[in-house]
Enzyme design. Sequence first.
Site, short mmCIF file in Angstrom:
data_model
loop_
_atom_site.label_atom_id
_atom_site.label_comp_id
_atom_site.label_asym_id
_atom_site.label_seq_id
_atom_site.Cartn_x
_atom_site.Cartn_y
_atom_site.Cartn_z
N LYS A 42 2.00 -55.99 50.16
CA LYS A 42 1.16 -54.80 50.36
C LYS A 42 -0.08 -54.93 49.48
CE LYS A 42 4.42 -51.16 51.65
NZ LYS A 42 5.06 -49.89 51.24
N LYS B 254 14.06 -57.01 45.98
CA LYS B 254 12.88 -56.68 46.78
C LYS B 254 12.68 -57.71 47.88
CE LYS B 254 8.35 -54.97 47.16
NZ LYS B 254 7.22 -54.25 46.62
N ASN C 259 11.07 -46.62 48.31
CA ASN C 259 10.40 -45.39 47.86
C ASN C 259 11.36 -44.43 47.17
OD1 ASN C 259 8.01 -46.29 48.93
ND2 ASN C 259 8.40 -45.38 50.94
N GLU D 258 7.61 -52.33 56.99
CA GLU D 258 8.12 -50.97 56.72
C GLU D 258 8.29 -50.14 57.98
OE1 GLU D 258 6.60 -49.28 53.05
OE2 GLU D 258 7.17 -47.29 53.70
N ARG E 120 12.54 -50.86 54.50
CA ARG E 120 11.63 -51.02 53.35
C ARG E 120 11.34 -49.67 52.70
NH1 ARG E 120 6.60 -55.24 52.53
NH2 ARG E 120 6.01 -54.49 50.47
N HIS F 205 2.65 -43.61 36.68
CA HIS F 205 3.40 -43.75 37.93
C HIS F 205 4.91 -44.01 37.70
CE1 HIS F 205 4.41 -44.82 42.02
NE2 HIS F 205 4.86 -45.98 41.60
N HIS G 224 5.52 -38.87 43.36
CA HIS G 224 4.11 -38.71 43.79
C HIS G 224 3.67 -37.26 43.65
CE1 HIS G 224 4.01 -42.59 46.41
NE2 HIS G 224 3.66 -42.83 45.17
N GLU H 168 10.98 -48.84 37.66
CA GLU H 168 10.98 -49.51 38.97
C GLU H 168 12.05 -50.61 39.02
OE1 GLU H 168 9.23 -48.87 41.73
OE2 GLU H 168 7.41 -47.82 41.14
N ARG I 103 -11.96 -63.97 56.91
CA ARG I 103 -10.81 -63.59 57.76
C ARG I 103 -9.46 -64.01 57.18
NH1 ARG I 103 -14.61 -65.12 61.65
NH2 ARG I 103 -15.48 -63.27 62.65
N HIS J 232 10.09 -41.80 44.81
CA HIS J 232 8.63 -41.72 44.94
C HIS J 232 8.16 -40.41 45.55
CE1 HIS J 232 8.89 -45.87 43.77
NE2 HIS J 232 7.59 -46.04 43.83
N1 GLY Z 1 6.15 -50.69 46.56
C1 GLY Z 1 6.87 -50.45 47.76
C2 GLY Z 1 6.79 -51.56 48.74
O1 GLY Z 1 6.37 -52.66 48.42
O2 GLY Z 1 7.14 -51.38 49.88
#
Ligand code: GLY
Length: 386
Positions: A148, A231, A249, A241, A245, A271, A256, A190, A126, A252
Amino acid sequence: MSEVTPVTVKVGLGDRTYDILIGPGLLSRAGSEISLRLPGTRAAVVTDDNVAAAHLETLKAGLAKGGIKPAVITMPPGEKTKSFAHLEEVVDGVLAARLERGDVVIALGGGVIGDLTGFAAGIVRRGMNFVQIPTSLLAQVDSSVGGKTGINSPRGKNLVGVFLQPKLVLADTEVLDTLPIREFRAGYAELAKYGLIDRPDFFAWLEQNWSKVFAGGPERVEAIAEACRAKADVVARDEFETGDRALLNLGHTFGHALEAATQYDGARLVHGEGVAIGMALAHRFSSRLNLASPDDAARVEAHLRTVGLPWRMADIPGELPDAEMLLSFITQDKKVSRGALTFILTRGIGQSFIAKDVPASEVLSFLKENHPGQQGRRGQQGSCPG
Ligand code: GLY
């Protein structure tokens, strides 16, 4: 080995606040940095075959200095490793090592290993402690920061996972010396993204100093630290997000779609390269919508081209599906509400914003104008100085 004091960037999340340490030689200091924060911990290291060959012995020696003798779980390299089958292997490896909830699972690798390992750490017993040791530029400035984690589903990328903030991120800038140049460049896209989102001075600094960032040394450390500060700021104000946040993107949505259009074939487009072209397109599209000056789009295109990144669809080898098909990749990827799409657009360098009502018809016209096979290679090419 270097004993340079690392730069520390804090990700401020209350009692889950953690440090990102950035600098050379951090693999060798991993044991002391981890045991300082998690005294008496035991550990498992999850890595892939390639990273293990290059860096595992250095990390093990570094962990030993802090009294940590880890179990090691090695995965095959590549995106396919972000799967349920490999998640099960990692979970089983951690349990077989008899680690407890208070022990630590360490990800040593790029984005794939970081995402998979973080997810495993989030669900075994957990939720265990998690430390990120990113070994690609892309992972150092993006995926290792912000919590993430996840794997892919046959229905799409990153669809299964949890938010789990690490206890510590160790970004050893020396390990980037062994990256293939194409991979370093892809991570650089990035990194430049943060300047384009809301740090215009950083973008201007990169325009002047990019070659020193590529060469290594203090400029590389400073660039990664600035990207992590950017970041960390966004994550601290919108961890899950629900708002800002999404600015991360930038580039992206187009990126994508181009990755999907090239069937995720890394020989054609990786990417970060998709993000580079996507950022250039987002700026060009913003200028077409009269939101930003075409000079800003030209500046972005020029910088990407200068560092050797692709910046237009015509730079992707092989044929692309037509604009209608590209639009369908975009709409598959995103919610469409009454023919309108959400995009990250810009009012200029460092002035990105979330646009929630972009007409799909405008996107289609723009894609047609910029598609190498539909309208020729005009437009963008003439706009780039030099
Ligand atoms: N890679 C985008 C984020 O961490 O929200």
